[in-house]
Every structure is written in structure tokens, then in C-alpha cells.
Write a protein that holds these residues in place. Structure first.
Motif, short mmCIF file in Angstrom:
data_model
loop_
_atom_site.label_atom_id
_atom_site.label_comp_id
_atom_site.label_asym_id
_atom_site.label_seq_id
_atom_site.Cartn_x
_atom_site.Cartn_y
_atom_site.Cartn_z
N ILE A 277 0.85 -1.19 0.00
CA ILE A 277 0.00 0.00 0.00
C ILE A 277 0.89 1.24 0.00
O ILE A 277 1.72 1.41 0.90
N PRO A 278 0.76 2.12 -0.98
CA PRO A 278 1.57 3.34 -0.99
C PRO A 278 0.94 4.43 -0.13
O PRO A 278 -0.03 5.06 -0.53
N PHE A 279 1.52 4.61 1.04
CA PHE A 279 0.91 5.57 1.95
C PHE A 279 1.19 7.00 1.52
O PHE A 279 0.39 7.89 1.73
N ASN B 80 10.26 5.41 -1.11
CA ASN B 80 8.80 5.48 -1.16
C ASN B 80 8.22 5.07 0.19
O ASN B 80 8.74 4.15 0.83
N LEU B 81 7.13 5.73 0.58
CA LEU B 81 6.56 5.41 1.89
C LEU B 81 5.62 4.21 1.77
O LEU B 81 4.40 4.33 1.83
N SER B 82 6.20 3.06 1.54
CA SER B 82 5.48 1.80 1.58
C SER B 82 6.52 0.74 1.86
O SER B 82 7.71 0.97 1.67
N ASP C 127 -0.11 -1.18 -10.90
CA ASP C 127 0.64 -0.70 -9.75
C ASP C 127 -0.19 0.32 -8.98
O ASP C 127 -0.66 1.32 -9.53
N LEU C 128 -0.37 0.03 -7.69
CA LEU C 128 -1.21 0.92 -6.88
C LEU C 128 -0.65 2.33 -6.83
O LEU C 128 -1.37 3.31 -6.82
N ARG C 129 0.70 2.40 -6.81
CA ARG C 129 1.30 3.72 -6.73
C ARG C 129 0.96 4.55 -7.98
O ARG C 129 0.63 5.73 -7.89
N VAL C 130 1.04 3.86 -9.13
CA VAL C 130 0.71 4.56 -10.37
C VAL C 130 -0.75 5.00 -10.35
O VAL C 130 -1.11 6.12 -10.74
N MET D 39 -8.35 -3.15 3.33
CA MET D 39 -9.40 -2.83 2.36
C MET D 39 -9.66 -1.32 2.33
O MET D 39 -9.89 -0.74 1.27
N SER D 40 -9.61 -0.71 3.51
CA SER D 40 -9.82 0.74 3.56
C SER D 40 -8.69 1.46 2.84
O SER D 40 -8.92 2.42 2.08
N CYS D 41 -7.46 0.98 3.05
CA CYS D 41 -6.31 1.58 2.35
C CYS D 41 -6.48 1.43 0.85
O CYS D 41 -6.25 2.36 0.07
#
Lengths: 173, 202, 501, 339, 106
Positions: free
Chosen positions: D97-99, D111-113, D180-183, D256-258
Motif C-alpha cells: 500500500i503506498p501511503f 517510497n513510503l510503503s 501498480d497501486l502507486r501509479v 481494504m480501507s487503504c
């Protein structure tokens, strides 16, 4: 047989979502309503003279209990919670209990003892707390049951009022 | 590091596979299979196939094995007294002989095949980059492999219809609710797979 | 017999008895305070007024206890005028009677209370204060008098004159100051004072020993027979909460004791107070106690095992004797007789010396309630000295029955450790010769029959439960009999039985 | 700030994120009770610590000291391992998860993950989906009919809703053109791009519904379903193993919330403040995540539990067709270059 | 990962062989299905190895992954049909033993 016709749902209701939104708003609003919780040990339950708590023995102003161990409460008690052994005293009222036990675990707070008592010696107090570590400790003896009349005065007045209301007018005879 | 991990995973996969075929209870067998699949998914990952590894976990572990477990629990086949399978006694010589022969033939074939395999290993740079880039796969799938892709869709459609027919047939008779659900779940999960791959490839 | 018309029904009445007796006999309830069937009627309370029409005369109100039965009387106990007259009487009786039923021990069995309740006479109309008299006036060791409650029925005065024939009480004073008193306030004497509390229709005369002990509605009453002398008066045993025997009261028995009983029997309650079981001397035995080897004390065992040990003991030794308690019932005595015969001896029962209180009325002075029954069954009476001799001569003795150990305490204690006694008694006894004790119920805990001195049967019923583990004596004796029979059969066919006990 | 080697920074990052995850799970157990109390006009736990904040600690201590029972006839190995299987996948899934975006930490740009994967959305789904095994095995190995039924229901429900979940995500994936979640998150950061919740409202709705179903939360908590199944799959569990199931459930909710935040609410994006520093973005991310967590609780005390056939009908006859339709529509719109 | 191609293939072969053995030796329908799945996975591994062999720098060989995808798809279909058949069989015979279903009509 009764046939209950279900209401036809409207389109909005069939879609669920508007109704779900309504429900959510309802519960959200509920979050900001006034709390009804009572912080029990610090904030005791409100009592009044109608509160029928545990039975207690009235101590008269001369320091003696009013009970003469007539046994009417023992007979009236539907839970067999009361045990009385009588004894003799030198006072004008020559009979008093040497043992007056109420098993609070059996007591159902029905108030029959209060009604049965011909001497106004037992009244339902506003005390409701009942917790201990042994069963034996909850069999209350005379010393634990004694309460000064002042502590029970409100209830006594209430019972008198009640009795007056229901008493048959004596002029009918 | 990665090599050691591979051998460990390979060993685990073989161990789980032995568990699959030797477990007395179907539950244990299915769980062993799950273990083998997870090991294989990690092997894929090590081998440079990230997408396949994810797909392996998603499809096999996430759907197919759940389905297996669901059926095992539904039928409650763990009652060993009912199964009454005594491997040593009940298998019989012909069966064992056939199995041994098949395994032997396979072994020979494998030896012959591996003789033709060029020795050496994959290009480490390629491994790091990954063999299954999403875009190349998607492009290939919708151009060169369009026909197999459509055929596969057809196969899934047929599967779906078949499963629903199987499940619905005894509906009037003793069809129990959960069984019906299970079949429906099976059909639909199969049907949904191509969508995943198709769209994921974009 | 005379025919009268009572409340519209023709009934036969005894012309020798007053009208009230005929009314009671035929189910017409007529209240009465001064009238007592066992005493002369004086008609002082006036509460038993009924309407009587005789011949051509108009109906009159008469007191039923002083009216003789006459042929052709038409009696109406519920006539309006009679009823009114009784109500007025009641009101006057209640005028000075204190309303302390919650305190009064008579409450629950008080004639005045019952009738006042039946007539719904809950409140008085008087405004004047009630008379003040002495509330607690002692009339001797037995009776206490509450002068305020007294309604001056004079039953007690007449009882003292007529039944024990020792007149000591009189109505003294005039008008509202009339009270019951003894001459110069001397305490009452005699063995029949307790009956005063029974005859008193209100709570004026009460027993010192029962005062405030229990509410009478809490007492469970069982029919029984007095155990204190061979008269065997019919009594009720009244038990509080299934445990404490609170009262013995006489029960009407025309052939034996009429309405009365003596104070000795009435107050013989001490024995039934302590029901704690244990192994110390004097405690009630639950099951059985076996004397351990050497100096060890008494060891509790099951009742069955105790009886089996007794059987072994009796089989193993030759010189046997069987001594019974005079409190055995006929049923128990019959089984004991079989046992004694199997042991080859003739049983005797202990016959203690009399207490010297014998009188002409009821008390016989003989403390053996079943002397006649036992004698008729073939038990010989043996004095304590006789018993001592028998015990000394025997190797093994079987001593059976409630209080047997108490009656023979000295004799049993005198025996040496080599002698063996099996004692079937309610309470434990510590004597070296007594190797085994089996618990038995006392006479308030068992059912059975005693034959009194005149040959009348007195029934015992179970008034309260015996301590847990205690079996009826008949059961224990039956088991003993069976075991002895089995031993006899065994010794006849095989070797002699060799019990070590 | 001292300069640390890359691996040390990574260890610190992982430790902080996992610590935070466990903390959030613990707080959720309190929040669950607090919110339920508020909605019912009550106060909720307020005895342990200020505002009852230490209640999770007290609960944990209590759980540890409870007796551990293993039912007769249960499969001991599976029974013991099932709670761990339930909790582990959610914890693994949070790794990608990319915070927040790239930050400077201890002299390293990172990166903050915990880690980044080119297929991280698939990874989350694949690993997160494994959580169901803990529930199924716990249900099966308890040797109790209630537990077995709970496990069965969980299996059927998970298979049914996983599809809609994936399909709803695919629409978003198709929009961003990356797994990619970050993208995906970064694509929504641009000032002139709407968040996906606006561009894909139907997908968002479907995702939220599936989110509830996937984590076995009300109104889809058929695996527990106290009135019918006593406690469902965890009927026979006690002590810390019982607690572990709940830890897993809260972790799954957090993940799931993230995921919802990243996919539909632009991760840490703050409207009208594109140049927000990373800590503001992180705070924004956490706020959005908390909103979803609150939604879980809010819905729990609002909607009654479905019937199981209703659940299946909803899943197969409404959610799946809608998700397919949405995917096709999205594909068509992309092809027509509307997006 | 720097493992010789042969080793990957040997793993694939071993898994295939084990699956084959299970398929031939077991009678429980579910375990038989599981064995088939195992064999399919072994095939996948072989495909992947092929892809590794034939990839050159910068130009991956895509046949392997794509066929693997197809195999996964077929496996899903097979599992669905197979399990539906198991359920049908169970309904009919109250057992999952394949030997019991030796008749041609259900």
C-alpha cells in the motif's frame, strides 16, 4: 386466516440505495443524541418511595425493632426466604425475634411481607444492591436488616397512603 | 540466496505433492495441493514471472482451492469410516503395476526431453526484468492468440452451461441448497476468469 | 336416645349430654369458650346461644351448653337472632381482650380468634381504653397467666377441681377486675398443670416452656403415643421445620386419657432436642459404630455392615444373651423374638424401677410404655441387677432398643473388654464391652404399636426423619435374622463359622 | 537526521507500518464498541484509561489469561494454525500500500510503503484472498456443525464476491493503465484529474459493497452470524486464538480501507493543494482510511444482516452483471477516448 | 534466480509424475481431481521453463506465459465441471468413490 398483502415497493425502495442512505443518516444522527447511559456505581439508580427494594426491619425510636416475630411475613413469603425464631423480652411488648433471617438470594422483592406485617415492622427499602462472595453472607440477620425509621419514612408514608386508598370505609357496617 | 530458496521450494512442492496423493482424508489432500500451489507460485516469482505468480495465487489459491474445500466440507468426506480406503490392500496389483509403468515411461520421456534442453540458465537481467510483461502479453493475446482466446471463452461458456445443467438437473428431487450453490459458484467462477486476464492485460 | 330437629334434620342426641354436644356431634358449629366436654358446664361465656323451639312456645334463645336435650326440640343454630346474640357476646368478650394476636402464642389455635375472624369482627366500636391488668403473672413453674387476655370462662378453675381434684385456682375480684388467681398467689402444684394451657380457650394461660417458641401453624402435627409411662396416653407430636420437637399435646382418647396428659409426659422433650450425629457418647448414631482395635475409638460404618458384624459376633460365640429395651414396639419385638430363638436364648426386657410419681388419674409410675405387649410376646421382665447377671454370664450379648444403653449404662460399663455386646440404640455409648452399636430411630421417628397397661394399642407414627443412614430397627433385625439363618445353614453343611469379631 | 543504510531505513519503515497496522487493529476493537455505543445512545467502554483508550490492552491481557480449549475430535494442527492463517494474509497485503510518495528519510530517498510491485493491486487481491483459508480451516477443524456451516458460508461468499471486487478494480486499473497501486494513486494526484470515485462511481459502489463482503463484515457477516450459527467459524475458539481471528478481521478491514483510498480517493491527494508536503499527504491518507473504517462500523449498526440466499442473489445477479457492464462501458469509453 | 533449466524441468516432471500416480492410484474423486490439477501445474512449470529457455535479452518468449494462462483457465473449467460431477455423484451414491460408479446410467 388473514392474508396480509405486501405493499408494492416503489422504484427507489427496490433500488435499496436511497433507503440505505436514509438508514445511514438515521444512525449517524443517533450518534449525536443525548446519551442515556448511567454510570452505575458512581451514579446510583434513582429511587423513590414506590421503589420496592429489599425488605428491612424498622427500628423504633426507642432502639428496638418493631417486629414481634408473629410469623405472618414468614407465612406470606412466597419464596420461603424468611425464617423467624421467637423469644421473650422484659419489655411491655414481650415478644421479639431472637432470629430473623431473610435469605436475600431467595427474596423476590414481592413486598408480601410488608403487606402481611401487622406491626408495621418490615418495609421494602430502596436498597437494591446485592453482591457478596458467599451465599451465607447474603442471608441477612437482624443486625443487617435493621434500619432506623427515618430511613424508611418515605416508604412507610407511601404504604399508609396506599392502604388508606384501598381500605373499605368502615361505615358500611 | 534465490537458488537456495528455489531448491527449498521445489522440495516443499514435491513434499506437498506426495501429501496430495497419499493423504487419507480429502481435506488434507486438498490442503497439501494448496501448499504445492503456493510453492509453485513462489517458484514462478523467483523465475521472473510475477504476473503468473499473482494469477496462480489469485485463481488457484483464491478460487479453485476454495471451491475444492467447499465441496469437501459440503460432502463431509472426512468420515474415514465411510471412505474405507486401505491403500495397501485395496489397490491391487494391476493398478500398481500400471501406475509404475506409467511413471517409468514418463521418467524415460523426461530424460529424453531434458537431453534436448540446452544446459545453462536464464539471463539474470531478463529474470530481473520479468518474462511476462503485461503489455506484451496483452498484445499477443489479442492479436496472435485471439483465436485460442476466443476458443477458451467458448470453453468456459460451455463449462458454465454444463455445470448449471449438472446442478439444476436434480433440482426437483433431492437437490440441496448448498450443493446447488456450489455448482453455481463453480460455473460462475470459471466464467469470470477470461475477463480478469483480458482486462488485466491492458 | 332422644330425637331432636337440628337445623331442619332429625338427629338422635344423648339426653345425658347438653345440647351443644349434640350440635357438635352432628356437624353444627356452635362456638363455645366456657364449655368443655370434659368439664362441668357453667354457661358463663354465653357464646353458645342457639334458638330452640319446644312445644307450642315461641322460639327462645338459650345457651346450648346448659340446655338439656329434650324430645322434639327444634334447634336452629343459625337463626338470625341467635347469631346476633352470639355476635353481641363476642363484641363484649372482645371489648377488653387485647388485640395482640401477633404476640400471643395461642394465635392460630385460639377459639376467640377463630370466631372473631369467622364473624369478621375486625374492629371494635369502643372508644374507652381497655382495662390494664398484669400481663405476666407466674402461676408456678409451668404456667404463666396473662390477665388481660382472660375471658373468665373458668375452664381452668373447673379443671383443677374436677380432673386432678386439686382445686387451687379461683376467679377473684369483682366486675372488670375479676381475674384468675391462686390462694395467696402460691404457685400451682401437681402433675397436671400443663393441661391448663390446653383448656384455656384464649391465650391467657400459656406454658412457660413453649412460650414464644414457635407459631403453631408452623408445627407439623403427628399422631403418637406418650413414652413416659405404661399408660401410653394418646398425644400429638408437633415438630417445627421438620427437626425440632416443640410440643407434646394430649389427643382425645376415650379409653385411655380422655383429653389430658401429665406434665411428666408433656415436657419429656429434652431427649428430642439434640439430634447431632457423631461418635462421642450421647450423640445420635448415623448408621453404625464399630469399636476399633485396642484403644482406638468408635468408627462409623454403614448400617448394613454393622448388622453383618453383629451377626458374625453372635455366630462366633456360644454363650449368648438377648436384652431388649422396654421401648420396643410390638413389630420390633416380634422380629427380635425370632432372632433370639435363632440364637437359642429367651429374651428379656429391662424393667427399671418406677419413678414413684404414680397417681390415680393417668400416670402409672412404670416407665416401660410397652411392658404389657412385651410380656404378652414372651419377654421376661428383668431388673437392672438381673440384666447385669445375664450380661456377666454371657460371652456375647445383643442389647436392642431405644434407651437400652442408657438404662443399662452402669451395667455395660462394668463389663470387661473380653466381653462382646452388640447394642442397637439411638445414642452412642462409650463402654469397652460394647464392640458394636447400630443406630435406631427414636419413638418419634418410627411407626409401630405399643400395648398400654390396660391392653389398649397405642400407635406411633413418624413425626420427623431419623438421622440420615439410620434404618428402622425392624429392618436391621430382619437382616440380622436372615444372616443368622444363613450362618446356621452354612454351619450345618460346612465347617463352623469362624468370625474373628 | 543521521544517514542510515537503505536496508535499515527499510526495516524502520516496515516496523513502523506493521506497528501502525496492529495499533489500528487494536484501536478498531475499541472503536467498534465505542461507535456501537454512540449509535445506541450509550457511552461505551470508558473505564480503562482516558476515554477507555487502554481498553484494547485490558482485553488483550484478558485474552492471554483465558483458558485455551481445543474441542474433542478437532484436528489439532489445523485448529491451531487457522487463526494465524486468517491474520497473516492481511498483514502481508499491507506491504504494497503506498501511503505517500517519495520522501527523504534518514538521508535516503524512499517510497513510503514497505515495498513496491508493478502488479501490486493483483498482489493485494491475491494475498488478501488467502485470508479466507483461516476461516474455512477454523470452521472445518473445530468439529462443530456451527463452525462448519460458518466456514462453508465464508467460502461461498468469498468466491462470489471476489469476482465483483476484481472486476470493479479492473475498471480503475483500465483507467490508469497499470496494476501498480502507486501509479493508480499518482494518476489521481494531477490537479486537472478527478478522483476515481467521480470517474467511476459505479465501480466505487461495487467495490465498497464487495469490501464488506470480503472482510465478512455486516451486513454480510454470514460466517459468524451469531443468531444462527452461535459464532460461526470461531464458535469453538477461545483465548488468543479467538483474538487472532479478530486481529485478522481488523487488519483486513484496514487493508481494504487503504485499498479503497488508493483506488478511488487518490491516496494522499489533497484537493486544491497539489504541492502538499508528504506528511500532509500521509495525514490525508490516514484520514480517508479512517473514514472507510468508520463506514464499516457505521454500516454495521445500521443495516441488518442479509439472508444467505439474498447474499448470493445480490452477488451473482446484481453485482457481477453490474461490474461486467461497468468494465465494458469503461473499456468502451477508453476506446472512444472519452477519458 | 540462476537455476539450470534442467532442474526446473525435473521439478515439473516430478510433480507431473506424482500427479499421475495419484490419478491412477486414488479412488476418491476429489483427490483424483486434485492430482489432475497437480499435473496441469507441472505442465505450467514446463511452459515457463520453455519461456525462459527461449527468451533472449530484451525479447521475452511470450508463448510460455500465454499458454500457462490458458492452462490455468482450463484448470478452472476442469475443476468446476469436475466438482459438479463429484457433487452429482455424491448425490447419487452417497460416496465420492470412483469405483462405485461403474454403471452407464445414473
Amino acid at each position: 386466516m388473514v392474508i396480509v398483502k405486501r405493499r408494492e415497493l416503489s422504484l427507489a425502495e427496490k433500488l435499496y440505495l436511497p433507503e440505505i442512505g436514509r438508514a445511514l443518516s438515521l444512525s449517524l444522527r443517533a450518534m449525536f443524541r443525548k446519551r442515556v447511559t448511567r454510570q452505575y456505581p458512581e451514579e446510583p439508580l434513582p429511587t423513590n418511595e414506590v421503589t420496592r427494594g429489599q425488605p428491612r426491619l424498622v427500628v423504633k425510636d426507642d432502639g428496638n425493632i418493631a417486629c414481634v416475630s408473629c410469623g405472618m411475613c414468614e407465612v406470606a413469603c412466597p419464596a420461603y426466604a424468611i425464617t423467624i425464631d421467637g423469644g421473650e423480652t422484659d419489655r411491655a411488648i414481650e415478644r421479639e425475634p431472637v432470629r430473623f433471617d431473610i435469605d436475600m438470594l431467595r427474596c423476590i422483592l414481592c413486598g408480601f411481607c410488608e403487606e402481611a406485617c401487622p406491626k408495621d415492622a418490615i418495609f421494602m427499602s430502596n436498597e437494591l444492591e446485592l453482591a457478596d462472595f458467599s451465599r451465607q453472607a447474603l442471608v441477612y440477620d437482624i443486625e443487617k436488616l435493621k434500619r432506623p425509621r427515618s430511613a424508611l419514612q418515605k416508604r412507610i408514608d407511601y404504604v399508609y397512603r396506599l392502604n388508606d386508598r384501598w381500605r373499605k370505609p368502615s361505615s358500611t357496617r | 540466496m534465490a537458488e537456495t530458496l528455489f531448491y527449498a521450494l521445489a522440495l516443499a512442492a514435491v513434499g506437498f505433492s506426495v501429501g496430495v496423493i497419499s493423504a487419507r482424508s480429502p481435506m488434507i489432500s486438498v490442503l497439501s495441493l494448496l501448499g504445492a500451489f503456493v510453492c509453485l507460485a513462489l517458484v514462478y516469482l523467483l523465475a521472473g514471472f510475477q504476473f503468473l505468480a499473482a494469477a496462480q495465487v489469485l485463481v488457484y489459491a483464491g478460487a479453485i482451492m476454495v471451491l475444492f474445500l467447499f465441496v469437501v466440507m459440503l460432502l463431509n468426506l472426512t468420515d474415514l469410516a465411510k471412505v474405507a480406503e486401505h491403500p495397501t490392500r485395496a489397490l491391487g496389483l494391476p493398478r500398481v503395476a500400471l501406475a509404475g509403468a506409467s511413471a517409468g515411461v514418463l521418467g524415460v520421456l523426461a530424460l529424453l526431453a531434458s537431453a534436448n534442453v540446452p544446459s545453462g540458465s536464464a539471463d539474470p537481467a531478463m529474470v530481473a526484468q520479468g518474462f511476462d510483461g503485461l503489455e506484451p502479453i496483452a498484445v499477443a493475446l489479442f492479436s496472435r492468440y485471439l483465436l485460442p482466446f476466443e476458443a477458451a471463452s467458448l470453453l468456459l461458456l460451455a463449462t458454465m452451461v454444463g455445470v448449471i445443467v449438472l446442478a439444476k438437473r436434480q433440482r426437483g428431487a433431492a437437490a440441496s441448497g448448498p450443493a446447488k450453490e456450489a455448482a453455481a459458484v463453480a460455473a460462475a467462477s470459471a466464467a469470470a476468469e477470461p475477463q480478469l486476464e483480458g482486462a488485466g492485460a491492458r | 336416645m332422644t330425637k331432636i330437629l337440628l337445623n331442619g334434620q332429625t338427629v338422635e342426641a344423648d339426653p345425658k349430654k347438653p345440647l351443644i354436644a349434640a350440635c357438635h356431634e352432628h356437624g353444627a358449629s356452635v362456638p363455645h369458650y366456657c364449655y368443655h366436654p370434659g368439664l362441668k358446664a357453667v354457661g358463663s361465656c354465653r357464646i353458645c346461644q342457639v334458638e330452640v323451639k319446644q312445644g307450642e312456645m315461641p322460639p327462645r334463645i338459650v345457651v346450648a351448653c346448659r340446655t338439656p336435650v329434650a324430645e322434639g326440640m327444634i334447634v336452629n343454630t343459625e337463626a338470625g337472632k341467635a347469631h346476633d346474640a352470639r355476635r353481641e357476646c363476642l363484641e363484649f368478650l372482645l371489648k377488653n381482650h387485647p388485640l395482640d394476636c401477633p404476640i400471643c402464642d395461642k394465635a392460630g389455635e385460639c377459639d376467640l380468634q377463630d370466631y372473631a375472624f369467622a364473624e369478621n369482627q375486625g374492629e371494635g366500636r369502643t372508644v374507652e381504653p381497655r382495662r390494664k391488668l398484669e400481663k405476666r403473672k407466674s402461676l408456678g413453674d409451668v404456667i404463666v397467666l396473662d390477665e388481660e387476655r382472660c375471658i373468665l370462662c373458668s375452664r381452668c378453675v373447673r379443671f383443677m377441681e374436677e380432673v386432678p381434684k386439686t382445686p387451687q385456682l379461683a376467679v377473684v375480684g369483682l366486675g372488670s377486675r375479676s381475674t384468675i388467681a391462686t390462694f395467696m398467689d402460691r404457685p400451682l402444684k401437681g402433675n397436671y398443670q400443663g393441661n391448663l394451657a390446653d383448656v384455656c380457650p384464649v391465650g391467657a394461660l400459656t406454658l412457660k416452656k413453649f412460650r414464644f417458641q414457635a407459631r403453631v401453624w408452623n408445627l407439623r402435627k403427628s399422631l403418637s403415643t406418650c413414652a413416659e409411662c405404661s399408660r401410653g396416653c394418646s398425644i400429638t407430636v408437633e415438630v417445627l421445620r421438620g427437626k425440632d420437637v416443640k410440643r407434646f399435646r394430649p389427643r382425645y382418647n376415650d379409653k385411655v386419657n380422655k383429653w389430658w396428659m401429665c406434665d411428666r409426659g408433656r415436657f419429656a422433650l429434652e431427649r428430642h432436642v439434640d439430634v447431632a450425629t457423631g461418635t462421642t457418647a450421647g450423640a445420635r448414631i448415623a448408621g453404625a459404630l464399630v469399636r476399633g482395635q485396642g484403644a482406638q475409638g468408635l468408627e462409623p460404618v454403614e448400617s448394613e455392615l454393622g448388622v453383618a458384624i453383629a451377626a458374625d459376633m453372635l455366630v462366633a460365640h456360644e454363650a449368648r444373651t438377648v436384652i431388649a429395651s422396654p421401648f420396643l414396639t410390638q413389630e420390633e419385638a416380634e422380629v427380635l423374638l425370632r432372632v433370639a430363638r435363632a440364637l437359642g436364648t429367651t429374651p428379656v426386657f429391662v424393667s427399671p424401677a418406677g419413678d414413684g410419681l404414680a397417681d390415680a388419674l393417668l400416670h402409672t409410675g412404670d416407665p416401660c410404655p410397652n411392658r404389657r405387649g412385651l410380656t404378652e410376646l414372651g419377654f421376661g421382665a428383668a431388673s437392672a441387677a438381673d440384666c447385669a447377671a445375664r450380661l456377666a454370664a454371657s460371652q456375647v450379648a445383643l442389647v436392642v432398643g431405644e434407651r437400652a444403653g442408657e438404662l443399662l449404662a452402669a451395667e455395660l460399663a462394668a463389663l470387661g473388654a473380653s466381653q462382646r455386646v452388640a447394642l442397637f440404640d439411638a445414642r452412642a455409648l462409650d463402654a469397652v464391652a460394647v464392640k458394636l452399636q447400630v443406630g435406631v430411630p427414636t419413638h418419634v421417628e418410627k411407626s409401630g404399636t405399643w400395648i398400654n397397661v390396660d391392653g389398649h394399642a397405642g400407635r406411633l407414627t413418624i413425626a420427623r426423619a431419623a438421622p440420615a443412614g439410620t434404618r428402622a430397627l425392624t429392618h436391621s433385625l430382619q437382616q440380622l435374622d436372615t444372616l443368622l439363618a444363613a450362618a446356621a445353614a452354612g454351619s450345618a453343611t460346612t465347617a463352623p463359622a469362624g468370625g474373628a469379631r | 537526521m543521521p544517514t542510515l543504510p537503505l536496508w535499515a531505513v527499510w526495516v524502520i519503515k516496515a516496523a513502523v507500518i506493521y506497528g501502525a497496522l496492529l495499533g489500528v487493529a487494536a484501536l478498531m476493537s475499541l472503536a467498534e464498541r465505542k461507535v456501537s455505543a454512540w449509535i445506541q445512545y450509550r457511552i461505551g467502554p470508558n473505564r480503562v484509561g482516558p476515554f477507555g483508550l487502554l481498553q484494547p490492552l485490558a482485553d488483550g491481557v484478558k485474552f492471554i489469561f483465558k483458558e485455551e480449549l481445543i474441542p474433542d475430535g478437532a484436528n489439532p494442527f489445523l485448529f491451531r494454525i487457522a487463526p494465524a492463517l486468517a491474520a497473516l494474509p492481511a498483514m502481508l497485503a499491507i506491504a504494497v500500500i503506498p501511503f505517500a510518495g517519495e520522501v527523504e528519510l534518514f538521508g535516503q530517498r524512499t517510497n513510503l510503503s514497505v515495498t513496491d510491485l508493478p502488479i501490486s493491486s493483483l498482489y493485494v487481491l491475491a494475498v488478501g484472498g488467502l485470508g479466507i483459508y483461516g476461516i474455512i480451516l477454523g470452521g472445518w477443524s473445530s468439529n462443530s456443525k456451527y463452525s462448519l456451516l460458518g466456514g462453508l458460508r465464508a467460502a461461498a461468499q468469498m468466491v462470489s464476491y471476489e469476482l465483483s471486487l476484481i472486476l470493479s478494480i479492473l475498471a480503475v486499473v483500465a483507467l490508469s493503465g497499470s496494476l501498480d497501486l502507486r501509479v493508480i494513486a499518482d494518476a489521481q494526484q494531477a490537479p486537472d484529474v478527478l478522483w476515481n470515485v467521480a470517474r467511476q462511481p459505479l465501480a466505487f459502489l461495487l467495490f465498497v459493497v464487495c469490501m464488506f463482503a470480503e472482510t465478512n463484515r455486516h451486513p454480510f457477516d454470514f460466517a459468524e452470524s451469531e443468531p444462527e450459527l452461535v459464532g460461526g467459524f470461531h464458535t469453538e475458539y477461545s483465548s488468543m486464538r479467538f483474538a487472532l481471528f479478530f486481529l485478522g478481521e481488523y487488519c483486513a478491514m484496514t487493508v481494504m480501507s487503504c485499498l479503497a483510498t488508493v483506488l478511488f480517493l487518490g491516496g494522499g491527494a489533497i484537493p486544491f493543494w497539489p504541492e502538499a508536503p508528504w506528511w500532509a499527504a500521509l495525514a490525508c491518507f490516514l484520514a480517508k482510511m479512517s473514514a472507510f473504517l468508520f463506514l464499516y462500523l457505521w454500516v454495521r449498526w445500521t443495516l441488518p444482516r442479509f439472508r444467505f440466499d439474498q447474499l448470493m442473489n445480490l452477488g451473482w445477479k446484481v453485482m457481477l452483471p453490474l461490474a461486467l457492464l461497468n468494465l465494458f462501458a469503461t473499456a468502451a469509453l477508453i476506446a472512444l477516448e472519452v477519458y | 534466480m540462476n537455476v539450470p533449466h534442467q532442474h526446473l524441468l525435473i521439478l515439473a516432471g516430478a510433480l507431473f509424475g506424482l500427479g499421475c500416480l495419484g490419478f491412477l492410484l486414488r479412488r476418491n474423486a476429489i483427490i483424483v481431481l486434485a492430482s489432475v490439477e497437480l499435473m496441469l501445474n507441472a505442465a505450467n512449470l514446463a511452459f515457463i521453463t520453455g519461456s525462459r529457455i527461449h527468451s533472449t535479452a530484451g525479447r521475452p518468449s511470450l508463448e510460455g506465459p500465454i499458454f500457462t494462462l490458458f492452462v490455468i483457465l482450463i484448470a478452472a473449467a476442469e475443476a468446476a465441471i469436475g466438482l459438479a460431477l463429484v457433487i452429482a455423484l455424491y448425490r447419487l451414491k452417497q460416496t465420492a468413490e470412483l469405483d462405485t460408479s461403474s454403471e452407464l446410467r445414473g
